[in-house]
Design an enzyme around this catalytic site. Sequence first.
Site, short mmCIF file in Angstrom:
data_model
loop_
_atom_site.label_atom_id
_atom_site.label_comp_id
_atom_site.label_asym_id
_atom_site.label_seq_id
_atom_site.Cartn_x
_atom_site.Cartn_y
_atom_site.Cartn_z
CB SER A 56 9.42 112.40 152.18
OG SER A 56 8.49 112.16 151.12
CE1 TYR A 94 5.36 111.07 155.60
CE2 TYR A 94 5.63 111.92 153.38
CZ TYR A 94 6.02 111.07 154.39
OH TYR A 94 7.09 110.22 154.20
#
Length: 285
Positions: A149, A162
């Site tokens: 990501s 995250y």
Amino acid sequence: MAECFAADGVAVITGGASGIGRAAARRAAAAGMKIALVDINAAKLATIGAELAGVVGGANLVVERVDVSDTAAMLGFARQVEQQLGSPTLLMNNAAAFVSGGPGGILDANENWQRVFAVNVLGPVNGVQAFLPGMLAAGRQGVIINTGSKQGLTNPPGNPAYNTSKAAVNAYSQNLARDLREREGCAISAHLLIPGWTTTGDAEHRPGAWRPEQVVDYMAAAIAQDRFFILCPDEETPNEIDHKRILWNAMDIIENRPALSRWHPDYQQAFADFMEQDLPVRPKN
């Protein structure tokens, strides 16, 4: 040149019931590959399983509900896949957990941190440990793709669990790539997929986002060019903007700036000025 969607190959895709994983599974089926899918959502898994069976045939398909954070379950799944389909030529560790958490941010519940790390970090580790030995023994050309990501690179405020997990995926994937590169006679390469703004799951598609199929097309082309970092643009953010943001973040260390200075009020103008400049080092592609 590496090829991820090769006819007569075997594709293993985690998080394969929706989004990028589902798009990759459909692309693999269209290429004539045998397919093994893992997901935690049984209903979505059944739907895509029925669809793929109509394309590749039931004998060329394994679909199982497996939690990628469960080491024993992943090892068992690998044995099943190798017995039925053979060792994978494509391993795509794509499953991910996104826990918004509570209002605490850094002080979000420990259970949130544990779940995010179990899926996002140990998921790829379990996938590699379950399938890589068989891939090495088979001696075929293969590709391992871990889905990362941009949040693991630029670390924007808002979801530290995250971000931290995806930063770990970045570090792990680089180590995996080097390990494979140093193995004599190894024809398996590792790659880090870094999607941009992508419409996934059941979210309504919004202008500016890429669809999962666009990400998969971009990924396949990048792997054919032997690129490790597959940094995807979208309709709002071209690669040049991402390159500048990543460089600014890295320069925090060299310039001895505060952590995440991009969001520090004292550096707002400096960051804005930096984004208006050309990159000091131009990317090769």
